[in-house]
Motif scaffolding. Structure first.
Motif, PDB file in Angstrom:
ATOM      1  N   LEU A   1       2.731  11.093   5.644  1.00 27.79           N
ATOM      2  CA  LEU A   1       3.092   9.674   5.755  1.00 27.79           C
ATOM      3  C   LEU A   1       2.338   8.830   4.723  1.00 27.79           C
ATOM      4  O   LEU A   1       2.860   7.832   4.222  1.00 27.79           O
ATOM      5  CB  LEU A   1       2.809   9.165   7.164  1.00 27.79           C
ATOM      6  N   SER A   2       1.093   9.216   4.424  1.00 30.63           N
ATOM      7  CA  SER A   2       0.328   8.508   3.399  1.00 30.63           C
ATOM      8  C   SER A   2       0.996   8.646   2.037  1.00 30.63           C
ATOM      9  O   SER A   2       1.145   7.665   1.291  1.00 30.63           O
ATOM     10  CB  SER A   2      -1.105   9.045   3.339  1.00 30.63           C
ATOM     11  N   LEU A   3       1.428   9.874   1.715  1.00 30.23           N
ATOM     12  CA  LEU A   3       2.130  10.105   0.445  1.00 30.23           C
ATOM     13  C   LEU A   3       3.471   9.381   0.433  1.00 30.23           C
ATOM     14  O   LEU A   3       3.897   8.859  -0.603  1.00 30.23           O
ATOM     15  CB  LEU A   3       2.332  11.609   0.226  1.00 30.23           C
ATOM     16  N   PHE A   4       4.127   9.346   1.597  1.00 29.47           N
ATOM     17  CA  PHE A   4       5.405   8.642   1.701  1.00 29.47           C
ATOM     18  C   PHE A   4       5.212   7.141   1.444  1.00 29.47           C
ATOM     19  O   PHE A   4       6.016   6.501   0.746  1.00 29.47           O
ATOM     20  CB  PHE A   4       6.013   8.872   3.078  1.00 29.47           C
ATOM     21  N   GLY A   5       4.130   6.568   2.003  1.00 23.15           N
ATOM     22  CA  GLY A   5       3.820   5.161   1.767  1.00 23.15           C
ATOM     23  C   GLY A   5       3.544   4.878   0.307  1.00 23.15           C
ATOM     24  O   GLY A   5       4.021   3.884  -0.254  1.00 23.15           O
ATOM     25  N   ALA A   6       2.763   5.772  -0.341  1.00 18.01           N
ATOM     26  CA  ALA A   6       2.479   5.604  -1.769  1.00 18.01           C
ATOM     27  C   ALA A   6       3.761   5.710  -2.593  1.00 18.01           C
ATOM     28  O   ALA A   6       3.952   4.974  -3.575  1.00 18.01           O
ATOM     29  CB  ALA A   6       1.469   6.659  -2.220  1.00 18.01           C
ATOM     30  N   ALA A   7       4.660   6.617  -2.166  1.00 19.85           N
ATOM     31  CA  ALA A   7       5.932   6.776  -2.876  1.00 19.85           C
ATOM     32  C   ALA A   7       6.795   5.522  -2.739  1.00 19.85           C
ATOM     33  O   ALA A   7       7.443   5.088  -3.703  1.00 19.85           O
ATOM     34  CB  ALA A   7       6.680   7.991  -2.334  1.00 19.85           C
ATOM     35  N   LEU A   8       6.804   4.922  -1.556  1.00 20.68           N
ATOM     36  CA  LEU A   8       7.580   3.699  -1.346  1.00 20.68           C
ATOM     37  C   LEU A   8       7.074   2.557  -2.232  1.00 20.68           C
ATOM     38  O   LEU A   8       7.857   1.817  -2.836  1.00 20.68           O
ATOM     39  CB  LEU A   8       7.526   3.277   0.118  1.00 20.68           C
ATOM     40  N   LEU A   9       5.751   2.413  -2.306  1.00 25.01           N
ATOM     41  CA  LEU A   9       5.178   1.373  -3.171  1.00 25.01           C
ATOM     42  C   LEU A   9       5.532   1.633  -4.635  1.00 25.01           C
ATOM     43  O   LEU A   9       5.829   0.705  -5.390  1.00 25.01           O
ATOM     44  CB  LEU A   9       3.659   1.318  -2.993  1.00 25.01           C
ATOM     45  N   SER A  10       5.512   2.913  -5.025  1.00 23.57           N
ATOM     46  CA  SER A  10       5.863   3.277  -6.406  1.00 23.57           C
ATOM     47  C   SER A  10       7.327   2.981  -6.697  1.00 23.57           C
ATOM     48  O   SER A  10       7.675   2.507  -7.781  1.00 23.57           O
ATOM     49  CB  SER A  10       5.571   4.760  -6.653  1.00 23.57           C
ATOM     50  N   VAL A  11       8.201   3.259  -5.713  1.00 26.21           N
ATOM     51  CA  VAL A  11       9.632   2.981  -5.887  1.00 26.21           C
ATOM     52  C   VAL A  11       9.860   1.486  -6.105  1.00 26.21           C
ATOM     53  O   VAL A  11      10.634   1.074  -6.978  1.00 26.21           O
ATOM     54  CB  VAL A  11      10.424   3.479  -4.655  1.00 26.21           C
ATOM     55  N   GLY A  12       9.179   0.650  -5.302  1.00 22.97           N
ATOM     56  CA  GLY A  12       9.314  -0.791  -5.470  1.00 22.97           C
ATOM     57  C   GLY A  12       8.879  -1.247  -6.855  1.00 22.97           C
ATOM     58  O   GLY A  12       9.548  -2.078  -7.491  1.00 22.97           O
ATOM     59  N   PHE A  13       7.768  -0.695  -7.347  1.00 17.54           N
ATOM     60  CA  PHE A  13       7.252  -1.068  -8.662  1.00 17.54           C
ATOM     61  C   PHE A  13       8.198  -0.613  -9.768  1.00 17.54           C
ATOM     62  O   PHE A  13       8.568  -1.397 -10.658  1.00 17.54           O
ATOM     63  CB  PHE A  13       5.870  -0.452  -8.858  1.00 17.54           C
ATOM     64  N   VAL A  14       8.600   0.649  -9.714  1.00 15.65           N
ATOM     65  CA  VAL A  14       9.437   1.223 -10.776  1.00 15.65           C
ATOM     66  C   VAL A  14      10.814   0.562 -10.800  1.00 15.65           C
ATOM     67  O   VAL A  14      11.367   0.290 -11.873  1.00 15.65           O
ATOM     68  CB  VAL A  14       9.560   2.754 -10.583  1.00 15.65           C
ATOM     69  N   THR A  15      11.362   0.275  -9.615  1.00 13.92           N
ATOM     70  CA  THR A  15      12.694  -0.342  -9.542  1.00 13.92           C
ATOM     71  C   THR A  15      12.716  -1.687 -10.257  1.00 13.92           C
ATOM     72  O   THR A  15      13.655  -2.004 -10.998  1.00 13.92           O
ATOM     73  CB  THR A  15      13.118  -0.529  -8.078  1.00 13.92           C
ATOM     74  N   LEU A  16      11.671  -2.478 -10.051  1.00 20.02           N
ATOM     75  CA  LEU A  16      11.618  -3.804 -10.686  1.00 20.02           C
ATOM     76  C   LEU A  16      11.348  -3.709 -12.177  1.00 20.02           C
ATOM     77  O   LEU A  16      11.826  -4.540 -12.956  1.00 20.02           O
ATOM     78  CB  LEU A  16      10.542  -4.662 -10.023  1.00 20.02           C
ATOM     79  N   ARG A  17      10.549  -2.727 -12.571  1.00 23.46           N
ATOM     80  CA  ARG A  17      10.136  -2.639 -13.971  1.00 23.46           C
ATOM     81  C   ARG A  17      11.185  -1.972 -14.863  1.00 23.46           C
ATOM     82  O   ARG A  17      11.372  -2.378 -16.016  1.00 23.46           O
ATOM     83  CB  ARG A  17       8.826  -1.851 -14.071  1.00 23.46           C
ATOM     84  N   LEU A  18      11.853  -0.958 -14.344  1.00 18.66           N
ATOM     85  CA  LEU A  18      12.744  -0.167 -15.188  1.00 18.66           C
ATOM     86  C   LEU A  18      14.211  -0.489 -14.985  1.00 18.66           C
ATOM     87  O   LEU A  18      15.012  -0.344 -15.899  1.00 18.66           O
ATOM     88  CB  LEU A  18      12.510   1.331 -14.942  1.00 18.66           C
ATOM     89  N   GLY A  19      14.585  -0.918 -13.770  1.00 11.74           N
ATOM     90  CA  GLY A  19      15.988  -1.193 -13.498  1.00 11.74           C
ATOM     91  C   GLY A  19      16.409  -2.562 -14.000  1.00 11.74           C
ATOM     92  O   GLY A  19      15.592  -3.469 -14.158  1.00 11.74           O
TER      93      GLY A  19
END
Length: 645
Positions: free
Chosen positions: A199-217
């Motif tokens: 769940l900790s890795l899942f939380g880190a992945a969710l935060l990364s998805v939010g960051f990458v989505t805004l920056r690259l998309g």
């Protein structure tokens, strides 16, 4: 003593717990009431800014009310949990479940009634100041004080319904615990906090998805929705799982952990973070929303100021039909002359040409503004750049504000006789005053004339601009200054000309653009200040409630530790670090989230000053949170000191 008196005495005896809740609820009622006073003011519809301001105030009132629902619901649930032992004693004395429910209902309605009365009374006392302050900030005419019957009735009805609904709603979820469990209250030993690695890795992945989505998309409503959803969910897992895991890893570092009181406060933080995960998550989300809203408005306002200061032309008259041009120019210049200021007029022809080839490194540039060399040289001093020397027919100078075009780039323009090569590039901050495009091309006069003839043969032509520089007006204007008054007068004149079909020419006024943006941002700033105040005070109340509910357990722990040698100074240091962590970590995380979210959104909107605006808002929240922290820490530590041996 009857039952209502018993409920009243319960509230009075628990004053320390109820005071923060009461003050926060009263403040929400007061803000809602003052917005209602503004909305129902009889003079508001007669003001030009009235309808827009009224709509903004209504939205703000809805936000306050919706937030109040969640705040009251959360506060009541915390109080009920902290009073389990009290309910257990009442049940031993013979109280029935229905009587316990009635007691809770009466207490909640009593607090609600006091909040409504004090909130409306405070609002009445401050309503004249509120009206004066709001009209000054939004630049409206002063609104006189009136007796706000509609506002009083609306506020009373809304908040009576709120407290009544939530009081009834919470009764459905009171746990029917056994008396022994109730008597234990919050004194039951806590289980060791554990965190799931997955769940900790899942939380880190969710935060990364939010960051990458805004920056690259590419920004779109769906991208923003995905980023917001993943970011909010990731924040929850950060507090409930990832932060606990990080503290567990920190505890393995004995060299750092087993030093002074570090072992005590670090160990306690793992419990507090796990217990307060939902509360910290809520505080972070609320603070982030407030920071983003305030940061957005500040960035827009700062960009508007810089756009004014970087625009050398007080007026820009774009000509589409020159039938009545001499008379229109005479009217404009007579208004300027009446102010007794010097001015200079320039004439500029600008062609907006389609780029037919793909520019290396700038494939997204499909249209570009084109100037003749002689026109640009005439304007160069006003644009604060040097003139262009000689240009061959196949060469050009590119001016840019954002994305630059490299020298040596070949540009093929529609209607141009041939391709041109960029021989020089310059960054010109004043370029936005002439073109909405990020780049402008200066070409040989012969090439420009050939383009112009080709455009005319296609029944189009370059746009003609009459530009006015007024040195005495090159500063941010006050509302009653000549440039603001003349700007408003000329804007009304031009709008009437267009509406009456007496002209097709459009007048753009620097001061009027500035004031339109300033009025809009001032409205949102004014609304945002009070909404942010509610969020700030409410988040402090959340934290205070949690500290109060844990005070009994912490008192027992520090009392036991004092018997084996823990000093008052060490206790104070340990408690201070724990409280500071709860108060300030959400501010840090909210600031990071605001930067991550606002930076790409405002860049997409061509708005600068993101970091500066975000840090100003974050510092304001930090200052307010520091005051709350000092008050909460003082009360908390003073109570613990009484338990030390």
């Amino acid at each position: 003593m009857n039952f209502p008196q018993f409920a009243f005495n319960n509230v009075k005896r628990n004053g320390r717990a109820y005071i923060a809740y009461l003050l926060s609820s009263s403040f929400m009622v007061m803000i809602f009431f003052t917005y209602a006073v503004f909305i129902y003011h009889p003079e508001i519809k007669r003001n030009p800014m009235g309808p827009m301001t009224q709509a903004g105030m209504q939205v703000a009132a809805y936000v306050v009310y919706i937030f109040a629902i969640f705040f009251v619901l959360y506060s009541i649930s915390v109080f009920l949990k902290s009073r389990n032992k009290e309910f257990g004693i009442l049940m031993i004395l013979g109280a029935k479940a229905g009587q316990i429910n009635r007691l809770i209902f009466l207490e909640n309605m009593l607090i609600g009634a006091i909040s409504i009365v004090t909130g409306i009374a405070s609002g009445l006392l401050l309503s004249k100041l509120f009206l004066l302050l709001s009209t000054k900030i939004i630049s409206m005419d002063n609104l006189p004080f009136y007796w706000p019957i509609k506002a009083i009735m609306l506020t009373s009805a809304c908040f009576i319904a709120l407290f009544l609904f939530i009081s009834l709603f919470t009764l459905l979820f009171i746990r029917k615990n056994r008396i022994l469990e109730l008597l234990k209250g919050n004194s039951k030993p806590k289980k060791e906090p554990k965190a799931s690695i997955l769940l900790s890795l899942f939380g880190a992945a969710l935060l990364s998805v939010g960051f990458v989505t805004l920056r690259l998309g590419e920004l779109s409503p769906m991208v923003i929705f995905v980023a917001a959803g993943s970011g909010i969910a990731g924040t929850y897992f950060f507090y409930s799982q990832l932060s606990v895991l990080l503290i567990r890893l920190l505890q393995r570092n004995r060299k750092r952990t087993w030093r002074g009181t570090n072992l005590l406060w670090i160990s306690e933080m793992s419990y507090k973070i796990k217990d307060n995960a939902r509360m910290l998550f809520l505080v972070t989300v609320v603070t982030s929303v407030a920071c983003m809203s305030a940061g957005f408005v500040l960035a827009i306002d700062q960009t508007s100021k810089q756009a004014f200061l970087k625009n050398p032309f007080a007026l820009n008259y774009t000509v589409y039909n020159d039938q009545f041009l001499p008379a229109e120019l005479d009217h404009i210049e007579s208004e300027i002359k009446a102010a007794g200021v010097d001015y200079k007029r320039f004439k500029a022809e600008i062609s907006y040409s389609r780029v037919e080839n793909s520019i290396p490194g700038n494939a997204d540039i499909r249209y570009i503004s084109v100037f003749s060399m002689s026109t640009f040289n005439e304007l160069s001093e006003a644009l604060d750049t040097r003139p262009v020397q000689e240009l061959a027919k196949d060469s050009a100078v590119v001016l840019y504000t954002g994305k630059e075009i490299a020298t040596g780039s070949e540009i093929k323009l529609e209607h141009a006789p041939g391709a041109v090569i960029v021989t020089d590039k310059r960054k010109v901050e004043t370029l936005a005053s002439l073109s909405y495009k990020e780049a402008l091309l200066v070409v040989n006069d012969t090439v420009f004339e050939q383009m112009k003839e080709s455009l005319i043969s296609n029944e189009t032509r370059p746009s003609i601009h009459y530009l006015y520089t007024v040195p005495a007006w090159d500063h941010l204007p006050a509302k009653d200054e000549a440039q603001s008054l003349i700007g408003s007068s000329l804007y009304e004149w031009n709008r009437n000309q267009l509406n009456d079909h007496q002209s097709e020419n459009y007048l753009r006024i620097r001061a009027d653009d500035y004031w339109n943006t300033k009025q809009a941002t001032s409205l949102f700033s004014f609304i945002g200040i009070f909404v942010a105040l509610i969020f700030s005070i409410s988040t402090a109340s959340f934290l205070y409630f949690k500290l109060h509910t844990e005070l009994a357990a912490d008192s027992r722990m520090y009392h036991a530790l004092s018997k084996i040698g823990l000093s008052t100074r060490e206790m104070s240091a340990s408690a201070t670090k724990q409280i500071a962590f709860l108060f300030f970590v959400p501010i840090v995380i909210s600031t990071v989230q605001t930067l991550v979210v606002l930076s790409p959104i405002l860049s997409y909107m061509k708005v600068s000053y993101v970091n500066q605006s975000t840090f100003i808002v974050a510092l304001a929240f930090l200052a307010a949170q520091t005051i709350y922290f000092i008050i909460a820490r003082l009360r908390y530590v003073n109570t613990l000191k009484k338990m030390m041996v």
